[in-house]
Design a protein around this motif. Structure first.
Motif, PDB file in Angstrom:
ATOM      1  N   TYR A 163       0.836  -1.189   0.000  1.00 35.54           N
ATOM      2  CA  TYR A 163       0.000   0.000   0.000  1.00 35.54           C
ATOM      3  C   TYR A 163       0.877   1.247   0.000  1.00 35.54           C
ATOM      4  N   VAL A 164       0.238   2.399  -0.209  1.00 29.42           N
ATOM      5  CA  VAL A 164       0.899   3.664   0.061  1.00 29.42           C
ATOM      6  C   VAL A 164       0.006   4.463   0.999  1.00 29.42           C
ATOM      7  N   LYS A 165       0.634   5.277   1.828  1.00 29.87           N
ATOM      8  CA  LYS A 165      -0.090   6.198   2.695  1.00 29.87           C
ATOM      9  C   LYS A 165       0.043   7.597   2.111  1.00 29.87           C
ATOM     10  N   VAL A 166      -1.082   8.204   1.788  1.00 29.99           N
ATOM     11  CA  VAL A 166      -1.101   9.567   1.266  1.00 29.99           C
ATOM     12  C   VAL A 166      -1.416  10.497   2.438  1.00 29.99           C
ATOM     13  N   ILE A 167      -0.445  11.316   2.807  1.00 23.56           N
ATOM     14  CA  ILE A 167      -0.593  12.204   3.956  1.00 23.56           C
ATOM     15  C   ILE A 167      -1.016  13.581   3.464  1.00 23.56           C
ATOM     16  N   THR A 168      -2.189  14.025   3.887  1.00 19.04           N
ATOM     17  CA  THR A 168      -2.679  15.348   3.515  1.00 19.04           C
ATOM     18  C   THR A 168      -2.727  16.238   4.753  1.00 19.04           C
ATOM     19  N   LYS A 169      -3.154  17.469   4.570  1.00 18.34           N
ATOM     20  CA  LYS A 169      -3.242  18.397   5.691  1.00 18.34           C
ATOM     21  C   LYS A 169      -4.312  17.977   6.692  1.00 18.34           C
ATOM     22  N   GLU A 170      -5.258  17.151   6.250  1.00 21.82           N
ATOM     23  CA  GLU A 170      -6.378  16.798   7.112  1.00 21.82           C
ATOM     24  C   GLU A 170      -6.431  15.338   7.525  1.00 21.82           C
ATOM     25  N   ARG A 171      -5.831  14.441   6.718  1.00 26.06           N
ATOM     26  CA  ARG A 171      -6.014  13.024   7.012  1.00 26.06           C
ATOM     27  C   ARG A 171      -4.934  12.181   6.355  1.00 26.06           C
ATOM     28  N   GLU A 172      -4.958  10.888   6.671  1.00 30.01           N
ATOM     29  CA  GLU A 172      -4.099   9.896   6.028  1.00 30.01           C
ATOM     30  C   GLU A 172      -4.990   8.949   5.238  1.00 30.01           C
ATOM     31  N   ILE A 173      -4.652   8.735   3.956  1.00 26.61           N
ATOM     32  CA  ILE A 173      -5.439   7.872   3.082  1.00 26.61           C
ATOM     33  C   ILE A 173      -4.567   6.697   2.664  1.00 26.61           C
ATOM     34  N   VAL A 174      -5.049   5.486   2.885  1.00 28.38           N
ATOM     35  CA  VAL A 174      -4.294   4.281   2.541  1.00 28.38           C
ATOM     36  C   VAL A 174      -4.838   3.725   1.230  1.00 28.38           C
ATOM     37  N   VAL A 175      -3.957   3.618   0.223  1.00 30.96           N
ATOM     38  CA  VAL A 175      -4.353   3.212  -1.125  1.00 30.96           C
ATOM     39  C   VAL A 175      -3.617   1.930  -1.495  1.00 30.96           C
ATOM     40  N   TYR A 176      -4.331   0.986  -2.083  1.00 36.76           N
ATOM     41  CA  TYR A 176      -3.747  -0.308  -2.460  1.00 36.76           C
ATOM     42  C   TYR A 176      -3.016  -0.171  -3.793  1.00 36.76           C
ATOM     43  N   THR A 177      -1.736   0.168  -3.721  1.00 37.97           N
ATOM     44  CA  THR A 177      -0.888   0.296  -4.902  1.00 37.97           C
ATOM     45  C   THR A 177       0.556   0.361  -4.435  1.00 37.97           C
ATOM     46  N   THR A 178       1.494   0.434  -5.367  1.00 39.88           N
ATOM     47  CA  THR A 178       2.897   0.617  -5.012  1.00 39.88           C
ATOM     48  C   THR A 178       3.276   2.079  -5.181  1.00 39.88           C
ATOM     49  N   ILE A 179       4.379   2.469  -4.582  1.00 38.99           N
ATOM     50  CA  ILE A 179       4.800   3.868  -4.684  1.00 38.99           C
ATOM     51  C   ILE A 179       5.252   4.204  -6.105  1.00 38.99           C
ATOM     52  N   THR A 180       5.779   3.211  -6.825  1.00 41.09           N
ATOM     53  CA  THR A 180       6.176   3.453  -8.215  1.00 41.09           C
ATOM     54  C   THR A 180       4.962   3.772  -9.075  1.00 41.09           C
ATOM     55  N   ALA A 181       3.887   3.002  -8.897  1.00 41.07           N
ATOM     56  CA  ALA A 181       2.658   3.269  -9.644  1.00 41.07           C
ATOM     57  C   ALA A 181       2.069   4.615  -9.252  1.00 41.07           C
ATOM     58  N   MET A 182       2.178   4.957  -7.980  1.00 44.36           N
ATOM     59  CA  MET A 182       1.648   6.238  -7.512  1.00 44.36           C
ATOM     60  C   MET A 182       2.421   7.396  -8.129  1.00 44.36           C
ATOM     61  N   MET A 183       3.736   7.249  -8.252  1.00 45.90           N
ATOM     62  CA  MET A 183       4.546   8.313  -8.840  1.00 45.90           C
ATOM     63  C   MET A 183       4.171   8.524 -10.297  1.00 45.90           C
ATOM     64  N   GLU A 184       3.835   7.453 -10.998  1.00 45.48           N
ATOM     65  CA  GLU A 184       3.413   7.579 -12.393  1.00 45.48           C
ATOM     66  C   GLU A 184       2.120   8.379 -12.499  1.00 45.48           C
ATOM     67  N   LYS A 185       1.254   8.233 -11.505  1.00 46.05           N
ATOM     68  CA  LYS A 185      -0.004   8.978 -11.505  1.00 46.05           C
ATOM     69  C   LYS A 185       0.199  10.417 -11.044  1.00 46.05           C
ATOM     70  N   LEU A 186       1.131  10.621 -10.106  1.00 41.43           N
ATOM     71  CA  LEU A 186       1.405  11.967  -9.593  1.00 41.43           C
ATOM     72  C   LEU A 186       2.441  12.658 -10.474  1.00 41.43           C
ATOM     73  N   ASN A 187       2.175  12.698 -11.753  1.00 46.44           N
ATOM     74  CA  ASN A 187       3.143  13.256 -12.699  1.00 46.44           C
ATOM     75  C   ASN A 187       2.952  14.769 -12.803  1.00 46.44           C
ATOM     76  N   PHE A 188       3.168  15.440 -11.674  1.00 45.11           N
ATOM     77  CA  PHE A 188       3.013  16.884 -11.612  1.00 45.11           C
ATOM     78  C   PHE A 188       4.328  17.504 -11.155  1.00 45.11           C
ATOM     79  N   LYS A 189       4.562  18.734 -11.575  1.00 38.02           N
ATOM     80  CA  LYS A 189       5.858  19.381 -11.383  1.00 38.02           C
ATOM     81  C   LYS A 189       6.286  19.440  -9.925  1.00 38.02           C
TER      82      LYS A 189
END
Length: 238
Positions: A163-189
């Motif tokens: 999994y990956v833990k996405v830490i935001t200003k308000e909460r923690e979201i646990v998503v069933y994926t790998t960090i490599t796959a997440m980086m491909e989706k977070l393709n922002f500057k």
């Protein structure tokens, strides 16, 4: 149907033969190579496109974990080992699964199916607005709930086994994926991978050293293999 290109890395010929037989039983798997140690595998991976690696850990010359650490962009990996005490280290390296030798074909199939789910499931969906728009957002799937998450609110992403833990200003979201796959989706500057286990939002940087970056109250380590890239990104020598 596109075949899943597989590589076996194991110093035991018997283990290689078993994996080769198991791979041959599944129609959409294709064995494209076998390596006896991490050095051979490193050379092979630098010259060939591989989708899935079946990787032993305890090997001469270079261990399986050292191999993954040496690769800046490692393919998806299923560890195959006789030693259960390496499980935690394996999952920290984004391993999809951990097969403890000797394992049955049914257990092998379960690991491959986990890879297929991670490969095919759309984990996040970007908005259709411009990537420079601070109101861009992602839909993150936590269990069976879809959560709309604004990019500007994401502080960092941390790998946690499968999994990956996405830490935001308000909460923690646990998503069933790998960090490599997440980086491909977070393709922002403003998103930068600085460690095999961490992606940060550079908008939240307060201070940093050669060892870590401080984001709000969090201190995120800079990985050895990412340090030079991070320094070059910010034009700083420490």
């Amino acid at each position: 149907m596109m075949k899943i290109r597989c590589l076996i890395v194991d110093d035991e010929i018997l283990a290689q033969n078993i994996l080769e037989e198991f791979i041959g039983r599944i129609d959409d798997l294709e064995l494209i190579g076998k390596c006896n140690n991490g050095i051979e595998a490193l050379n092979f991976l630098n010259q060939n496109e591989v989708d899935l690696v079946f990787l032993d850990i305890q090997m001469p010359l270079m261990t399986g974990t050292a191999l993954l650490e040496a690769l800046k962009s490692a393919p998806k990996t299923i560890f195959t080992t006789a030693y259960s005490n390496f499980a935690l280290e394996g999952f920290e390296l984004d391993a999809i699964d951990y097969l403890l030798k000797p394992f049955a074909f049914e257990r092998f199939v379960k690991a491959v199916e986990k890879f297929k789910r991670l490969r095919q499931e759309p984990v996040v969906q970007p908005s259709t607005s411009s990537q420079n728009d601070k109101e861009d957002f992602l839909y993150l799937k936590e269990n069976k709930v879809i959560i709309k998450t604004f990019l500007k609110d994401i502080i960092f992403v941390e790998s946690a086994k499968n999994y990956v833990k996405v830490i935001t200003k308000e909460r923690e979201i646990v998503v069933y994926t790998t960090i490599t796959a997440m980086m491909e989706k977070l393709n922002f500057k403003n998103f930068k991978r600085i460690h095999r286990s961490f992606i940060i939002n550079t908008d939240f940087i307060k201070t940093f050293t050669a060892a870590y970056i401080e984001l709000d109250e969090y201190k995120i380590p800079i990985g050895r293999n990412y340090k030079q890239e991070v320094m070059d990104e910010f034009g700083i020598t420490l």
